[in-house]
Scaffold this active site. Structure first.
Site, PDB file in Angstrom:
ATOM      1  N   MET A  58       7.106  10.626   3.539  1.00 17.39           N
ATOM      2  CA  MET A  58       5.751  10.302   4.121  1.00 17.39           C
ATOM      3  C   MET A  58       5.555  11.379   5.412  1.00 17.39           C
ATOM      4  O   MET A  58       5.126  10.876   6.522  1.00 17.39           O
ATOM      5  CB  MET A  58       5.940   9.062   4.592  1.00 17.39           C
ATOM      6  CG  MET A  58       5.818   8.046   3.537  1.00 17.39           C
ATOM      7  SD  MET A  58       4.588   8.184   2.317  1.00 17.39           S
ATOM      8  CE  MET A  58       3.347   7.506   2.931  1.00 17.39           C
ATOM      9  N   GLY A  70      11.631   4.504  -2.837  1.00 16.57           N
ATOM     10  CA  GLY A  70      12.176   5.423  -3.801  1.00 16.57           C
ATOM     11  C   GLY A  70      12.170   5.366  -5.327  1.00 16.57           C
ATOM     12  O   GLY A  70      13.246   5.679  -6.036  1.00 16.57           O
ATOM     13  N   SER A  71      11.191   4.665  -5.789  1.00 16.06           N
ATOM     14  CA  SER A  71      11.214   4.198  -7.156  1.00 16.06           C
ATOM     15  C   SER A  71      10.897   5.604  -8.234  1.00 16.06           C
ATOM     16  O   SER A  71      11.379   5.707  -9.161  1.00 16.06           O
ATOM     17  CB  SER A  71       9.989   3.331  -7.526  1.00 16.06           C
ATOM     18  OG  SER A  71       8.569   4.008  -7.275  1.00 16.06           O
ATOM     19  N   ASN A  72      10.358   6.786  -7.362  1.00 19.26           N
ATOM     20  CA  ASN A  72      10.159   7.868  -8.148  1.00 19.26           C
ATOM     21  C   ASN A  72      11.427   8.706  -8.017  1.00 19.26           C
ATOM     22  O   ASN A  72      11.745   9.400  -9.084  1.00 19.26           O
ATOM     23  CB  ASN A  72       8.982   8.994  -7.618  1.00 19.26           C
ATOM     24  CG  ASN A  72       7.704   8.539  -7.811  1.00 19.26           C
ATOM     25  OD1 ASN A  72       7.555   8.758  -9.134  1.00 19.26           O
ATOM     26  ND2 ASN A  72       6.922   7.798  -7.275  1.00 19.26           N
ATOM     27  N   HIS A  96       1.613  12.723  -6.127  1.00 18.34           N
ATOM     28  CA  HIS A  96       0.387  12.233  -5.461  1.00 18.34           C
ATOM     29  C   HIS A  96      -0.298  11.068  -6.302  1.00 18.34           C
ATOM     30  O   HIS A  96      -0.636  11.431  -7.297  1.00 18.34           O
ATOM     31  CB  HIS A  96      -0.438  13.283  -4.804  1.00 18.34           C
ATOM     32  CG  HIS A  96      -1.750  12.506  -3.849  1.00 18.34           C
ATOM     33  ND1 HIS A  96      -1.350  12.222  -2.739  1.00 18.34           N
ATOM     34  CD2 HIS A  96      -2.857  12.395  -4.357  1.00 18.34           C
ATOM     35  CE1 HIS A  96      -2.501  11.829  -2.220  1.00 18.34           C
ATOM     36  NE2 HIS A  96      -3.354  12.007  -3.114  1.00 18.34           N
TER      37      HIS A  96
HETATM   38  C1  GRF Z   1       4.278   7.013  -4.560  1.00 18.03           C
HETATM   39  O1  GRF Z   1       3.084   6.269  -4.920  1.00 18.03           O
HETATM   40  C2  GRF Z   1       3.951   8.623  -4.537  1.00 18.03           C
HETATM   41  O2  GRF Z   1       2.766   8.908  -5.363  1.00 18.03           O
HETATM   42  C3  GRF Z   1       3.688   8.645  -3.088  1.00 18.03           C
HETATM   43  O3  GRF Z   1       4.319   7.767  -2.344  1.00 18.03           O
HETATM   44  C4  GRF Z   1       4.858   6.723  -3.302  1.00 18.03           C
HETATM   45  C5  GRF Z   1       6.268   6.739  -3.226  1.00 18.03           C
HETATM   46  O4  GRF Z   1       6.800   5.389  -3.816  1.00 18.03           O
HETATM   47  N1  GRF Z   1       3.748  10.106  -2.791  1.00 18.03           N
HETATM   48  P1  GRF Z   1       8.274   5.707  -4.168  1.00 18.03           P
HETATM   49  O5  GRF Z   1       9.346   5.648  -2.894  1.00 18.03           O
HETATM   50  O6  GRF Z   1       8.830   6.639  -5.083  1.00 18.03           O
HETATM   51  O7  GRF Z   1       8.616   4.419  -4.656  1.00 18.03           O
END
Ligand code: GRF
Length: 207
Positions: free
Chosen positions: A95, A18-20, A114
């Site tokens: 995912m 969940g870092s994004n 992505h």
């Molecule tokens: C990220 O690398 C994003 O580009 C891909 O999945 C990963 C998710 O990372 N779609 P996070 O869960 O947001 O840390």
């Protein structure tokens, strides 16, 4: 979308750390994005995104996908999303392939990030795919979601150079730093009504 000064209602779909999501939530908290994250839907129990949402007082719904037939799962997902009336659905490390039912319910209202420069290296482990291929430049892409895998119209991209001493892991880390910059920026542009889509091209009205 909502009226000019109203907050955009955002729903987030996540499966992992969940870092994004955190990068976007922090940008919202700082007031950089005029939005409210109304719900985080997670399809994996124990995912970091769940804890991160709870810590921020954001409602979380666990909708387990494991073992669920895709059709049923997607119908449930559409219902859960419709109930929270989002203007924008943000995939943040989600995912699963987003089914047609979901896309049809929120046309050009779903975005994804992505970790490669699309259309190169779609699908899983994009950073490693690019690294193993031997590219000198890779990066990340924010795009609208359509029925293909990572094929929707591109909103923003950021490049990252591959260094001689990189490993797939060190490269992934530098890509992630850029992800955390361009994803909140793309969401902000959407929320401010600054994205105009014509076919495959997304035009940005500059500030
Ligand atoms: C990220 O690398 C994003 O580009 C891909 O999945 C990963 C998710 O990372 N779609 P996070 O869960 O947001 O840390």
């Amino acid at each position: 979308m909502s009226g000019k000064n109203e907050k955009t209602r955002i729903a987030v779909l996540a499966s992992g750390r969940g870092s994004n999501f955190v990068a976007i939530a922090d940008a919202v908290s700082r007031g950089d994005i005029n939005a409210e994250i109304v719900l985080v839907v997670c399809n994996k129990p124990g995912a970091g995104a769940i804890e991160a949402a709870r810590e921020r007082g954001i409602e979380v719904k666990l909708l387990e996908s494991r073992g669920a037939p895709a059709g049923e799962y997607n119908e449930k997902l559409v219902q859960v999303l419709k109930d929270c009336r989002p203007d924008l659905v943000v995939l943040a490390g989600y995912m699963k392939i987003v089914g047609k039912t979901v896309i049809d319910a929120f046309p050009m209202r779903i975005v994804n990030i992505h970790p490669a420069l699309l259309p190169s290296f779609p699908g899983l482990n994009a950073q490693k795919q690019a690294f193993d291929y031997g590219v000198k430049v890779t990066g990340c892409t924010v795009h609208f979601v359509d029925e293909g895998v990572d094929t929707g119209p591109i909103i923003l991209q950021r490049s990252v150079l591959v260094e001689d001493d990189d490993t797939a892991e060190t490269l992934s880390k530098r890509i992630l730093v850029e992800e955390h910059r361009i994803y909140p920026e793309a969401v902000r542009l959407f929320c401010e009504g600054k994205l105009r889509v014509e076919g495959r091209r997304v035009f940005i009205e500059r500030d």
